[in-house]
Design a protein around this motif. Structure first.
Motif, PDB file in Angstrom:
ATOM      1  N   TYR A 112      62.909  49.309  35.610  1.00  0.00           N
ATOM      2  CA  TYR A 112      62.483  50.485  35.402  1.00  0.00           C
ATOM      3  C   TYR A 112      62.991  51.681  36.071  1.00  0.00           C
ATOM      4  O   TYR A 112      62.631  52.809  35.748  1.00  0.00           O
ATOM      5  CB  TYR A 112      60.758  50.455  35.685  1.00  0.00           C
ATOM      6  N   GLY A 116      66.312  53.463  30.222  1.00  0.00           N
ATOM      7  CA  GLY A 116      66.407  52.467  29.303  1.00  0.00           C
ATOM      8  C   GLY A 116      66.772  52.994  27.683  1.00  0.00           C
ATOM      9  O   GLY A 116      66.728  52.466  26.748  1.00  0.00           O
ATOM     10  N   ASP A 188      60.776  46.741  19.401  1.00  0.00           N
ATOM     11  CA  ASP A 188      61.996  47.935  19.703  1.00  0.00           C
ATOM     12  C   ASP A 188      62.161  47.974  20.847  1.00  0.00           C
ATOM     13  O   ASP A 188      62.716  49.149  21.349  1.00  0.00           O
ATOM     14  CB  ASP A 188      61.506  48.944  18.785  1.00  0.00           C
ATOM     15  N   GLN A 189      61.591  47.072  21.815  1.00  0.00           N
ATOM     16  CA  GLN A 189      62.142  47.092  23.252  1.00  0.00           C
ATOM     17  C   GLN A 189      62.802  45.960  23.763  1.00  0.00           C
ATOM     18  O   GLN A 189      62.152  44.756  23.173  1.00  0.00           O
ATOM     19  CB  GLN A 189      60.686  47.147  24.242  1.00  0.00           C
ATOM     20  N   SER A 227      63.935  40.917  22.122  1.00  0.00           N
ATOM     21  CA  SER A 227      62.932  41.744  22.184  1.00  0.00           C
ATOM     22  C   SER A 227      61.655  40.980  22.405  1.00  0.00           C
ATOM     23  O   SER A 227      61.427  39.887  22.591  1.00  0.00           O
ATOM     24  CB  SER A 227      62.551  42.195  20.804  1.00  0.00           C
ATOM     25  N   TRP A 228      60.348  41.830  22.717  1.00  0.00           N
ATOM     26  CA  TRP A 228      59.157  41.256  23.019  1.00  0.00           C
ATOM     27  C   TRP A 228      58.724  40.299  21.848  1.00  0.00           C
ATOM     28  O   TRP A 228      57.973  39.103  22.108  1.00  0.00           O
ATOM     29  CB  TRP A 228      58.072  42.246  23.382  1.00  0.00           C
ATOM     30  N   THR A 250      57.172  50.542  19.064  1.00  0.00           N
ATOM     31  CA  THR A 250      56.503  51.147  20.311  1.00  0.00           C
ATOM     32  C   THR A 250      55.256  52.182  20.005  1.00  0.00           C
ATOM     33  O   THR A 250      54.181  52.275  20.753  1.00  0.00           O
ATOM     34  CB  THR A 250      57.493  51.651  21.310  1.00  0.00           C
ATOM     35  N   SER A 258      55.319  55.147  29.739  1.00  0.00           N
ATOM     36  CA  SER A 258      56.517  55.020  28.738  1.00  0.00           C
ATOM     37  C   SER A 258      57.329  53.588  29.104  1.00  0.00           C
ATOM     38  O   SER A 258      57.363  53.389  30.677  1.00  0.00           O
ATOM     39  CB  SER A 258      57.382  56.122  28.790  1.00  0.00           C
ATOM     40  N   ARG A 259      57.784  52.923  28.348  1.00  0.00           N
ATOM     41  CA  ARG A 259      58.547  51.668  28.833  1.00  0.00           C
ATOM     42  C   ARG A 259      60.135  51.947  28.372  1.00  0.00           C
ATOM     43  O   ARG A 259      60.376  52.601  27.230  1.00  0.00           O
ATOM     44  CB  ARG A 259      58.176  50.597  27.923  1.00  0.00           C
ATOM     45  N   PRO A 261      63.340  51.368  26.553  1.00  0.00           N
ATOM     46  CA  PRO A 261      63.530  50.667  25.185  1.00  0.00           C
ATOM     47  C   PRO A 261      64.556  49.715  25.181  1.00  0.00           C
ATOM     48  O   PRO A 261      64.529  48.774  24.439  1.00  0.00           O
ATOM     49  CB  PRO A 261      63.933  51.580  24.019  1.00  0.00           C
ATOM     50  N   TYR A 262      65.509  49.745  26.333  1.00  0.00           N
ATOM     51  CA  TYR A 262      66.622  49.024  26.626  1.00  0.00           C
ATOM     52  C   TYR A 262      66.555  48.431  27.992  1.00  0.00           C
ATOM     53  O   TYR A 262      66.878  49.209  28.875  1.00  0.00           O
ATOM     54  CB  TYR A 262      67.833  49.443  26.034  1.00  0.00           C
ATOM     55  N   SER A 263      66.185  47.256  28.199  1.00  0.00           N
ATOM     56  CA  SER A 263      66.462  46.885  29.853  1.00  0.00           C
ATOM     57  C   SER A 263      67.387  45.542  29.961  1.00  0.00           C
ATOM     58  O   SER A 263      67.106  44.875  30.809  1.00  0.00           O
ATOM     59  CB  SER A 263      64.850  46.231  30.004  1.00  0.00           C
TER      60      SER A 263
END
Length: 296
Positions: A112, A116, A188-189, A227-228, A250, A258-259, A261-263
């Motif tokens: 984080y 992302g 979409d994360q 993805s999740w 999301t 906010s998270r 989107p790309y981790s």
């Protein structure tokens, strides 16, 4: 010489897994070489600088593994002072004690710290740009450690952590499936789930190899990308749990924070420097589900 290891946040997911490793070492007869001091906030408040330095000195600590963190991402938006105290000031206090007393520090951070919005796996050297209070507080902790710069220390950023201990996505999905035949999960994360047991084993393996000036930053997450939504589908598939999962965006599931989107994390440096193989996330998920099953 006996090694004294302080583990903060020892009742959390990663801390609990490290305690499991410690128990196995003792069972294998290694207890004469290593002693673990597993603490929580009740036994050691890392936001108290004097308490940290005193504890380390009185117990002749050689290594600190900082698993303590304020991880309530959404709640942090309304409690920024508390998040900063633990994730920033607490990390600074541990780093200061480590520098003054020649202690190695292993600090756990997070994906984080990035926005992302990248399109390739994040490297440790990439620019940081947190988008929520939690990420901002964790980045402040990283910077404080780098400023104190204790030798033989590392910052390990990880992502999407789960375990048979504590609260996490895997256990939440299994609990929800007991009450609901259908679930909607964000698709979409994208990232790489991290089994805390794997990370705990990796940390214990790298401790004897820490031999450098200052602080180095690494990334650790399990291999593979999902993805999740993909993660949830695999949880039900591998556990044999009947549940229909629908992908959502999301925007369909708004949260206070906010998270990214790309981790996805670039872990090649960690694997090369310490000669550690990181297993695929589905392989590790099977092990976690087995542990949950064994624990009832």
């Amino acid at each position: 010489m006996k090694t004294h290891i302080l583990v903060t946040g020892s009742n959390g997911q990663l801390g609990s897994e490290i305690r499991q490793v410690a128990d196995r070492q003792h069972a294998n007869g290694e207890k004469n070489h290593t002693r673990f001091y597993c603490t929580d906030r009740a036994t050691l408040d890392i936001t108290d600088a004097v308490a940290v330095e005193t504890f380390c000195r009185d117990n002749a600590i050689n290594i600190i593994i900082n698993c303590a963190a304020y991880t309530a991402v959404d709640t942090a938006e309304s409690e920024p002072t508390t998040a900063d105290a633990i994730n920033h000031i607490g990390a600074k206090n541990l780093a200061t004690a480590a520098r003054k007393q020649n202690i190695s520090l292993v600090h756990i951070s997070t994906d984080y710290v990035f926005s992302g919005h990248g399109c390739r796996p994040y490297r440790p050297s990439d620019d940081t740009a947190p988008t929520n209070v939690y990420g901002t507080s964790k980045l402040a902790g990283e910077k404080a450690i780098l400023d104190e710069c204790p030798d033989n220390s590392v910052i390990i950023r990880t992502a999407w952590v789960y375990s048979s201990f504590g609260k996490n996505f895997v256990k939440t999905m299994l609990t929800l499936a007991e009450k609901h035949a259908q679930l909607r999960v964000v698709a979409d994360q994208v990232g790489s789930p991290t089994y805390a047991a794997d990370l705990a084993e990796a940390i214990m393996k790298i401790l004897p190899q820490l031999n450098h000036r200052g602080v180095k930053t690494y990334h650790y997450s399990n291999a593979g990308v999902c993805s999740w939504y993909d993660f949830a589908v695999s949880i039900f598939e591998l556990s044999g749990t009947p549940c229909d999962v629908s992908p959502i965006t999301t925007e369909d599931y708004p949260t206070p924070a906010s998270r990214p989107p790309y981790s996805v994390m670039h872990t090649a440096d960690f694997q090369a420097d310490f000669e550690i193989r990181i297993p695929h996330w589905r392989e590790s998920l099977k092990h976690c589900l087995a542990a949950l099953n064994n624990n009832g």
